[in-house]
Design a protein around this motif. Structure first.
Motif, short mmCIF file in Angstrom:
data_model
loop_
_atom_site.label_atom_id
_atom_site.label_comp_id
_atom_site.label_asym_id
_atom_site.label_seq_id
_atom_site.Cartn_x
_atom_site.Cartn_y
_atom_site.Cartn_z
N LEU A 153 0.83 -1.20 0.00
CA LEU A 153 0.00 0.00 0.00
C LEU A 153 0.86 1.25 0.00
O LEU A 153 1.95 1.29 0.60
N GLU A 154 0.38 2.29 -0.67
CA GLU A 154 1.05 3.58 -0.64
C GLU A 154 1.03 4.14 0.78
O GLU A 154 0.03 4.02 1.49
N ASN A 155 2.13 4.74 1.20
CA ASN A 155 2.25 5.16 2.59
C ASN A 155 2.66 6.63 2.69
O ASN A 155 3.47 7.11 1.89
N HIS B 183 -8.44 -0.48 5.75
CA HIS B 183 -9.55 -1.38 6.10
C HIS B 183 -9.54 -2.55 5.12
O HIS B 183 -9.44 -2.36 3.90
N ARG B 184 -9.61 -3.75 5.65
CA ARG B 184 -9.53 -4.97 4.84
C ARG B 184 -8.28 -4.95 3.95
O ARG B 184 -8.31 -5.34 2.78
N GLN B 185 -7.18 -4.47 4.52
CA GLN B 185 -5.88 -4.40 3.87
C GLN B 185 -5.91 -3.54 2.60
O GLN B 185 -5.11 -3.74 1.68
N ARG B 186 -6.84 -2.60 2.57
CA ARG B 186 -6.90 -1.63 1.48
C ARG B 186 -6.80 -0.22 2.05
O ARG B 186 -7.29 0.04 3.15
N LEU B 187 -6.18 0.66 1.30
CA LEU B 187 -6.02 2.04 1.74
C LEU B 187 -7.34 2.78 1.59
O LEU B 187 -7.88 2.90 0.49
#
Length: 378
Positions: A254-256, A265-269
């Protein structure tokens, strides 16, 4: 009588809660985004530690919000020695000129509230040998001239007022390029040093910067967090700033926002670089976890560069839902000093004190003490 000079930068810290990552030149934009001043409140927390000693010291300060206002709020007698050049706003020139005016009064110590920019201005005008002490009120505080918390600063000053022996030491004045900082780059520079009371129980160390070098340890920590996320898929994960949390985001693909706060949420950004208000709106009434790290060398968990994690946000998540990450190397850099919390809410700081679990690897945790000076006995 112990003679104290006081300077408050009323603009310090304005940009923190609205995710501007600094306040230099950003005051109007911060106010437009709903930022509330915090320097006066934090100065009051420090001075409150001196109230029972008001017959042992005299105060010299600057007119209006640069010092006089907070002294009046506490009913502390004060002598005004400088008038800011404008009634609309204060400037770095005001700070430097105020230092000169206060030094002329023969002060024993200069107390100032602000961030690294304020420390630079004080350093530029202070004569060699002047003892100073900072009240942390800024967004980014890399300098070693500040107390660990406002009340901690006040407690240390109270020791001096009571005449207790306190060693003096030289501490670095550091500052960073805020424009680069807002783009996720840390360019720190040393601007000099000043003399401070040298009690490391109360005074923070200079921030240790740089990316963790032990990639295997960071990968282990990331794998532990991801496994926990999979066990609680419905939770909303607030991802704090810093390279340790960034390793988790990288592992998730994921972009950070390295120096900001993201929501997963649910491993999505879900959202990036959130300010305090938007973050609270996003998580209110939802199950949440807060994934954060500490500042190497200082040990601060809250209150240094992450004011987006406001008291309201922390309370909404709940203390038992805070996941603190750190390598053992980072913990060892504290040399036995406890972790610190400076949320701008003294009662919340007290609630967060005690032993906290720190995730240091895959299925590996250690217990580390969280303690602020004001919550311990003199």
């Amino acid at each position: 009588m112990f003679k104290i000079g006081l300077i408050v930068n009323p603009l310090a810290g304005l940009g923190g809660s609205v995710a501007l990552k600094g306040s230099d030149g950003m005051a109007e934009q911060a106010r437009a985004l709903g930022a509330e001043p915090r320097a006066l409140q934090r100065t009051q927390l420090a001075l409150a530690e001196l109230l029972e000693l008001n017959d042992r010291f005299s105060l010299y300060t600057v007119a209006g919000e640069m010092g006089e206002t907070v002294c009046q709020a506490l009913n502390l007698p004060v002598t005004v020695c400088y008038q800011p050049q404008s009634r609309v706003t204060t400037t770095a020139d005001d700070t430097r000129l105020a230092v000169t005016a206060l030094v002329e009064q023969g002060i024993d110590l200069l107390l100032f509230a602000g961030g690294d920019g304020t420390a630079r201005d004080v350093c530029a005008a202070a004569p060699p040998g002047l003892c100073v002490l900072g009240i942390p009120a800024g967004v980014k505080i890399h300098s070693g001239v500040y107390g660990v918390t406002p009340a901690g600063t006040g407690r240390l000053l109270a020791r001096l007022v009571r005449g207790e022996p306190v060693s003096l030491m030289a501490a670095d004045v550091m500052d960073i390029d805020e424009a680069a900082f807002r783009q996720g780059r840390v360019h720190a520079k040393r601007y000099g040093e000043m003399l401070i009371p040298g009690d490391l129980s109360y005074v923070q160390a200079v921030k240790v910067s740089g990316v963790e070098s032990d990639e295997l340890v960071l990968t282990d920590i990331a794998d532990e967090i991801i496994e926990r996320m999979q066990a609680e898929p419905e939770a909303y994960y607030i991802m704090g700033s810093g390279s340790t949390v960034a390793a988790v985001m990288e592992r998730l693909g994921l972009e950070n926002t390295l120096l900001g706060v993201d929501l997963v949420h649910r491993q999505r950004l879900v959202a990036s670089d959130l300010d305090a208000t938007r973050l609270h709106q996003q998580i209110a009434g939802k199950p949440g976890k807060l994934v954060i790290t500490l500042i190497g060398g200082q040990g601060h968990i809250f209150g240094r560069g992450n004011q987006q994690l406001s008291p309201a946000v922390i309370k909404a998540v709940g203390q038992h839902n805070i996941w603190l990450l750190a390598t053992k190397t980072k913990l060892n850099s504290l040399q036995g000093r406890p972790l610190r919390v400076d949320t701008n809410d003294p009662e919340l700081d007290r609630q967060l004190s005690g032993l906290m679990r720190v995730i240091t690897g895959y299925q590996d945790e250690v217990l580390v003490r969280v303690a602020n000076p004001e919550n311990e006995a003199y």
